[in-house]
Write an enzyme that holds these catalytic residues in place. Structure first.
Site, PDB file in Angstrom:
ATOM      1  N   GLN A  51       0.815  -1.218   0.000  1.00 20.39           N
ATOM      2  CA  GLN A  51       0.000   0.000   0.000  1.00 20.39           C
ATOM      3  C   GLN A  51       0.847   1.267   0.000  1.00 20.39           C
ATOM      4  O   GLN A  51       0.337   2.349  -0.265  1.00 20.39           O
ATOM      5  CB  GLN A  51      -0.921   0.029   1.228  1.00 20.39           C
ATOM      6  CG  GLN A  51      -2.034  -0.991   1.154  1.00 20.39           C
ATOM      7  CD  GLN A  51      -2.948  -0.860   2.353  1.00 20.39           C
ATOM      8  OE1 GLN A  51      -2.656  -1.387   3.412  1.00 20.39           O
ATOM      9  NE2 GLN A  51      -4.039  -0.130   2.206  1.00 20.39           N
ATOM     10  N   CYS A  90     -10.797   0.098   3.249  1.00 21.23           N
ATOM     11  CA  CYS A  90      -9.375  -0.011   2.948  1.00 21.23           C
ATOM     12  C   CYS A  90      -8.833   1.375   2.639  1.00 21.23           C
ATOM     13  O   CYS A  90      -9.458   2.129   1.899  1.00 21.23           O
ATOM     14  CB  CYS A  90      -9.184  -0.932   1.735  1.00 21.23           C
ATOM     15  SG  CYS A  90      -7.464  -1.094   1.222  1.00 21.23           S
ATOM     16  N   HIS A 132      -7.139  -8.979   6.473  1.00 20.38           N
ATOM     17  CA  HIS A 132      -7.165  -7.948   5.425  1.00 20.38           C
ATOM     18  C   HIS A 132      -5.746  -7.591   4.981  1.00 20.38           C
ATOM     19  O   HIS A 132      -5.454  -7.520   3.785  1.00 20.38           O
ATOM     20  CB  HIS A 132      -7.908  -6.723   5.979  1.00 20.38           C
ATOM     21  CG  HIS A 132      -7.988  -5.557   5.041  1.00 20.38           C
ATOM     22  ND1 HIS A 132      -9.174  -5.113   4.501  1.00 20.38           N
ATOM     23  CD2 HIS A 132      -7.031  -4.724   4.557  1.00 20.38           C
ATOM     24  CE1 HIS A 132      -8.929  -4.070   3.708  1.00 20.38           C
ATOM     25  NE2 HIS A 132      -7.641  -3.803   3.734  1.00 20.38           N
TER      26      HIS A 132
HETATM   27 NI    NI Z   1      -6.454  -2.258   2.922  1.00 22.24          NI
END
Ligand code: NI
Length: 173
Positions: A51, A90, A132
């Site tokens: 991310q 998210c 997750h």
């Molecule tokens: Ni996420």
């Protein structure tokens, strides 16, 4: 302290499989520290290295109050059980939330930032956070786990309206 740029849905790095980390170097420790800063800056409960643009198997997760963050290197779920459906979001897909089925509890094994093996058990929201974040290491996003109708509706909405500018919500991971 450094706040990293959180990659958003559509960025190819989010679909890459994270590489295992061979050695916990000072660079990995710095990345983990920056990820924790970034997670708090974004008011998230967890963050995975892809991310922030690093295709590596590294995650950070806070506790249910967002304190006591821990970084896990090469984490793996070694046992799990039960099932809970709850709303999830998210940081890479800001403004989108949906109900996702997850295991109720998980056992996670990993390496800590001192290079030592660690094992932990988590349940409820924390167990959800671990599942997750581990998905992120395999290029999987929570919308992939929705039924096809809901997933298509969300994809159409993102295409039409774009992503929200702010992600701030209790359960963004
Ligand atoms: Ni996420």
């Amino acid at each position: 302290m450094a706040i990293l740029n959180v990659r958003k849905y559509g960025d190819p790095v989010l679909r890459r499989r994270g590489e295992p980390i061979r050695e916990v170097t000072p660079e990995i420790r710095q990345l983990a520290a920056d990820m924790i800063d970034t997670m708090y800056d974004e008011a998230g409960l967890g963050l995975a290295a892809p991310q922030v643009g690093a295709a590596l198997r590294l995650i950070v997760v806070g506790d249910e109050r967002g304190r006591d963050p821990r970084a896990l290197v090469n984490p793996a779920i070694t046992a799990q059980g039960g099932e809970i459906v709850a709303e999830e979001g998210c940081l890479s897909i800001p403004g989108i939330f949906a109900e996702v089925a997850r295991a109720e509890w998980v056992q996670v094994e990993a390496i800590d930032l001192d290079g030592r093996p660690v094992a932990l058990r988590a349940r409820g929201l924390l167990a959800r956070a671990y599942q997750h974040e581990l998905d992120h290491l395999d290029g999987v996003l929570f919308i992939d786990r929705l039924d096809p109708v809901t997933r298509d509706r969300i994809k159409r909405r993102i295409k039409k309206e774009g992503l929200s500018e702010v992600a701030h919500h209790a359960f963004a991971l």
